[in-house]
Scaffold this motif. Structure first.
Motif, mmCIF file in Angstrom:
data_model
loop_
_atom_site.group_PDB
_atom_site.id
_atom_site.type_symbol
_atom_site.label_atom_id
_atom_site.label_comp_id
_atom_site.label_asym_id
_atom_site.label_seq_id
_atom_site.Cartn_x
_atom_site.Cartn_y
_atom_site.Cartn_z
ATOM 1 N N UNK A 175 -2.985 45.699 11.673
ATOM 2 C CA UNK A 175 -1.742 45.422 12.385
ATOM 3 C C UNK A 175 -1.185 46.766 12.819
ATOM 4 N N UNK A 176 -0.951 46.906 14.107
ATOM 5 C CA UNK A 176 -0.481 48.189 14.632
ATOM 6 C C UNK A 176 0.808 47.971 15.408
ATOM 7 N N UNK A 177 1.877 48.554 14.879
ATOM 8 C CA UNK A 177 3.178 48.449 15.536
ATOM 9 C C UNK A 177 3.357 49.569 16.555
ATOM 10 N N UNK A 178 4.130 49.271 17.577
ATOM 11 C CA UNK A 178 4.480 50.285 18.576
ATOM 12 C C UNK A 178 5.803 49.901 19.211
ATOM 13 N N UNK A 179 6.355 50.837 19.966
ATOM 14 C CA UNK A 179 7.581 50.554 20.705
ATOM 15 C C UNK A 179 8.838 51.132 20.108
ATOM 16 N N UNK A 180 8.732 51.726 18.937
ATOM 17 C CA UNK A 180 9.907 52.329 18.332
ATOM 18 C C UNK A 180 10.328 53.586 19.078
#
Length: 127
Positions: free
Chosen positions: A4-9
């Motif tokens: 799971x890879x979060x982005x956009x912060x």
């Protein structure tokens, strides 16, 4: 393996908006409830929002209701968190989690229910 890879912060002024994304791989995405949690320095991880496998059911923490919207795209194996009217108290590392559930309407606000986690993305809201 599951990723799971979060982005956009990022850094945004109070009242601004951000959209977080979480890209999933290594799992049958449509079978997982997806959730967003956040953790501020010195505090425990807390629930923000969750969405059922079908996308038809959603749940929000009281502190973000009316400002945040969660949605998912099962064709893209991704879940999103649209954050509007951001406040300094929203500053935290935001994590997405995946909870295996075959029910189409179930959501969970319990951290312990989630099987997999991303590494998080930092959100900082300046006053």
């Amino acid at each position: 393996q599951v990723q799971l890879v979060e982005s956009g912060g990022g850094l945004v002024q109070a009242g601004g908006s951000l959209r977080l994304s979480c890209a999933a791989s290594g799992l049958t995405f449509k079978n997982y409830v997806m959730g967003w949690f956040r953790q501020a320095p010195g505090k425990e991880r807390q629930f923000v929002s969750a969405i059922s496998t079908s996308g038809l059911s959603t749940r929000y923490a009281d502190s973000v209701k009316g400002r945040f919207t969660i949605f998912r795209d099962n064709a893209k194996n991704a879940v999103y968190l649209q954050m509007n009217s951001l406040k300094p108290e929203d500053s935290a590392v935001y994590y997405c989690g995946a909870d295996f559930k075959l029910s189409i309407d179930y959501t969970s606000n319990s951290e312990g229910d989630y099987n997999y986690w991303g590494r998080g993305t930092q959100v900082t809201v300046s006053s």
